[in-house]
Design an enzyme around this catalytic site. Structure first.
Site, mmCIF file in Angstrom:
data_model
loop_
_atom_site.group_PDB
_atom_site.id
_atom_site.type_symbol
_atom_site.label_atom_id
_atom_site.label_comp_id
_atom_site.label_asym_id
_atom_site.label_seq_id
_atom_site.Cartn_x
_atom_site.Cartn_y
_atom_site.Cartn_z
ATOM 1 N N LYS A 1 0.849 -1.206 0.000
ATOM 2 C CA LYS A 1 0.000 0.000 0.000
ATOM 3 C C LYS A 1 0.874 1.241 0.000
ATOM 4 C CE LYS A 1 -3.864 -2.244 2.300
ATOM 5 N NZ LYS A 1 -4.423 -2.689 3.582
ATOM 6 N N ASP B 1 -11.385 2.976 4.165
ATOM 7 C CA ASP B 1 -11.842 1.582 4.127
ATOM 8 C C ASP B 1 -13.364 1.486 3.985
ATOM 9 O OD1 ASP B 1 -9.977 -0.514 4.254
ATOM 10 O OD2 ASP B 1 -9.483 -0.057 6.339
ATOM 11 N N GLN C 1 -4.953 -1.356 9.615
ATOM 12 C CA GLN C 1 -4.935 -2.710 9.041
ATOM 13 C C GLN C 1 -5.590 -3.708 10.002
ATOM 14 O OE1 GLN C 1 -3.854 -3.463 5.935
ATOM 15 N NE2 GLN C 1 -4.297 -5.633 6.179
HETATM 16 N N1 GUN Z 1 -7.450 -6.711 6.232
HETATM 17 C C1 GUN Z 1 -7.867 -7.444 5.182
HETATM 18 N N2 GUN Z 1 -8.524 -6.690 4.275
HETATM 19 C C2 GUN Z 1 -8.515 -5.438 4.782
HETATM 20 C C3 GUN Z 1 -9.032 -4.208 4.305
HETATM 21 O O1 GUN Z 1 -9.655 -4.100 3.229
HETATM 22 N N3 GUN Z 1 -8.831 -3.130 5.111
HETATM 23 C C4 GUN Z 1 -8.184 -3.216 6.298
HETATM 24 N N4 GUN Z 1 -8.056 -2.113 7.032
HETATM 25 N N5 GUN Z 1 -7.691 -4.343 6.775
HETATM 26 C C5 GUN Z 1 -7.859 -5.445 6.012
#
Ligand code: GUN
Length: 297
Positions: A54, A121, A98
């Protein structure tokens, strides 16, 4: 029939290029650089890989990336304090914590402490409510990536039968809302669904997001159906080698489906591209600038 491959790498590259172009204009004409803060608590190896990726792609798109890596034993209060600080930071337009978080931290409390305008998100309850009522919101990245691929491939989805396998807050539920907003007839299935194969067999569109390696088989699905595989499962072959597979058995399903996303190279790259889109959107909304015409929500 041999299915057409829906190439997530190609789709995501185009999306990232569009984001980068828009960022260049924002910087030049408005002296604004979108910034994304990513918070990682603990050392989960898969999460570390995602967070690294990311950060790299955020910078490649011309945005600012702020990484906050906290110890596994960070308290909920300390994490909430960091989120609060990021909420008030004018350089930060998007915040992503995350998941999963360590067991001693209440995920809902942390997610709902994020400023909804920075919730890239789309997990904050107000964004969930806005999406459910068809209003302008932040849309969760993985379902948004699935939708963009589906619309890119089919054009309109109106009237299609969509079956979602899995009812998670991250994928299954928001995916259902997005497809409803596209006028699909939506069925959400889960571990207690009766006659799953029969339900899946009626679908024009199947979204597999259940986390079970190669669960959906070719003889489950209708000829010509479109399969979107959200699963990322690490399995060990008979020779001990590890490989990634989806929730769909690619070898059998690709002989029956009309179109299918591969794993890897399908939904995965789209998720991060959509995170960049959401960060750009959050930045444009903050300064009341024209939003990129990438998503219509
Ligand atoms: N862990 C797995 N997928 C995601 C996501 O789309 N966002 C976040 N914040 N954590 C994750």
């Amino acid at each position: 029939m041999v299915a057409e491959i829906i190439d997530g790498k190609l789709f995501s590259r185009k999306l990232r290029d569009q984001v980068a172009e828009h960022v260049t204009v924002l910087k030049k004409e408005h002296k604004v650089t979108p910034g994304l803060a990513v918070v990682l608590v603990g050392e989960d190896p898969a999460s570390q890989v995602y967070v690294r990726s990311k950060g790299k792609q955020t910078i490649e798109a011309g945005m600012n990336s702020y990484e906050h890596k906290l110890n596994e034993d960070t308290s909920e209060a300390d994490l909430l304090e960091l989120v609060n600080r990021l909420n008030g930071d004018d350089e930060v337009h998007g915040i992503l914590v995350q998941l999963p978080l360590p067991k001693h931290i209440n995920e809902d409390a942390v997610i709902n402490s994020i400023d909804p305008a920075k919730d890239v998100d789309g997990f904050h309850i107000s964004n969930v409510g806005l999406l459910a009522t068809g209003q302008k919101s932040m849309v969760p990245c993985t379902p948004l990536g699935c939708l963009l691929m589906l619309k890119g491939f089919h054009g309109t989805l109106a009237g299609m039968d969509a079956v979602i396998i899995g009812r998670s807050n991250i994928v299954g539920k928001p995916m259902a809302q997005l497809l409803l907003n596209e006028s699909c007839t939506v069925t959400v299935t889960h571990s207690r669904t009766k006659n799953l194969e029969e339900v899946v067999g009626r679908a024009d569109i199947i979204i597999a997001a259940v986390g079970r390696a190669e669960m959906v088989k070719g003889d489950w699905i209708k000829s010509g159906a479109t399969l979107i595989d959200v699963g990322i499962n690490r399995v060990e072959g008979s020779d001990g080698s590890k490989r990634l597979v989806g929730d769909v058995q690619f070898s059998s399903c690709s002989q029956v489906a009309g179109a299918i996303t591969p794993v890897p190279g399908g939904v995965g790259p789209m998720t991060i591209a959509c995170l960049l889109v959401n960060t750009l959107v959050a930045c444009c909304r903050k300064y009341k600038l024209i939003e990129p015409d990438i998503i219509s929500n």
